[in-house]
Design a protein around this motif. Structure first.
Motif, PDB file in Angstrom:
ATOM      1  N   SER A  49      15.230   6.546 130.594  1.00 16.99           N
ATOM      2  CA  SER A  49      16.024   5.738 131.508  1.00 16.99           C
ATOM      3  C   SER A  49      16.564   4.525 130.777  1.00 16.99           C
ATOM      4  O   SER A  49      16.041   4.131 129.738  1.00 16.99           O
ATOM      5  CB  SER A  49      15.155   5.295 132.694  1.00 16.99           C
ATOM      6  N   TYR A  59      20.817   4.734 133.869  1.00 14.25           N
ATOM      7  CA  TYR A  59      20.848   6.107 133.381  1.00 14.25           C
ATOM      8  C   TYR A  59      19.451   6.684 133.545  1.00 14.25           C
ATOM      9  O   TYR A  59      18.454   5.988 133.323  1.00 14.25           O
ATOM     10  CB  TYR A  59      21.246   6.142 131.897  1.00 14.25           C
ATOM     11  N   TYR A  60      19.386   7.947 133.965  1.00 13.83           N
ATOM     12  CA  TYR A  60      18.114   8.671 134.037  1.00 13.83           C
ATOM     13  C   TYR A  60      18.289  10.050 133.429  1.00 13.83           C
ATOM     14  O   TYR A  60      19.313  10.702 133.639  1.00 13.83           O
ATOM     15  CB  TYR A  60      17.655   8.837 135.487  1.00 13.83           C
ATOM     16  N   ASP A  62      17.526  14.011 133.334  1.00 11.02           N
ATOM     17  CA  ASP A  62      17.363  14.965 134.434  1.00 11.02           C
ATOM     18  C   ASP A  62      15.891  15.206 134.750  1.00 11.02           C
ATOM     19  O   ASP A  62      15.528  15.470 135.902  1.00 11.02           O
ATOM     20  CB  ASP A  62      18.037  16.285 134.081  1.00 11.02           C
ATOM     21  N   LYS A  65      14.799  12.133 137.012  1.00 16.55           N
ATOM     22  CA  LYS A  65      15.683  11.672 138.089  1.00 16.55           C
ATOM     23  C   LYS A  65      15.031  11.951 139.442  1.00 16.55           C
ATOM     24  O   LYS A  65      14.547  13.054 139.697  1.00 16.55           O
ATOM     25  CB  LYS A  65      17.034  12.367 137.980  1.00 16.55           C
ATOM     26  N   THR A  69      12.038   5.063 138.536  1.00 17.72           N
ATOM     27  CA  THR A  69      13.011   4.015 138.860  1.00 17.72           C
ATOM     28  C   THR A  69      12.889   2.896 137.842  1.00 17.72           C
ATOM     29  O   THR A  69      11.790   2.363 137.627  1.00 17.72           O
ATOM     30  CB  THR A  69      12.779   3.453 140.267  1.00 17.72           C
TER      31      THR A  69
END
Length: 123
Positions: A49, A59-60, A62, A65, A69
């Protein structure tokens, strides 16, 4: 150069949660974004991230996601990674990093790194 210090990781049961923090000091104003990476044994370091200090864009990967956080507290020069619904495959050494130009999941975009902290997800 900015100095980055991660909080201690730990052992978490599958499905559990853990929050990592990363405190920045030194020339933190020279950096545009903070990111989290991880590296499992025998695997390459991967971007998890990233968050922009300026506008909070994120941005995370996949794989995290919807479960992880990222957040920041610019007044404290600290970035956090809240990890929920942890899985055994999340087990890795987690690294905090800082980038001068952009927020991404690419190792080569980050020029400063913390020492890393172990996160183990197991029963």
């Amino acid at each position: 150069q900015v100095q980055l210090v991660e909080s201690r990781g730990g052992l978490v049961h599958p499905g559990g949660s853990l929050r990592l923090s990363c405190a920045a000091s030194g020339f933190e104003k020279d950096y545009y974004a903070y990111g989290w990476f991880r590296q499992a044994p025998g695997k390459e370091r991967e971007g998890v991230s990233c968050i922009s200090k300026r506008d909070g864009s994120t941005y995370y990967s996949d794989s995290v996601k919807g479960r992880f956080t990222i957040s920041r507290d610019n007044a404290k020069n600290t970035v956090y990674l809240q990890m929920n619904s942890l899985k055994p495959e999340d087990t890795a050494v987690y690294y905090c990093a800082a980038a001068r130009l952009l927020c991404s999941g690419l190792v080569e975009d980050f020029g400063a790194w913390g020492q890393g902290t172990q996160v183990t997800v197991a029963s």
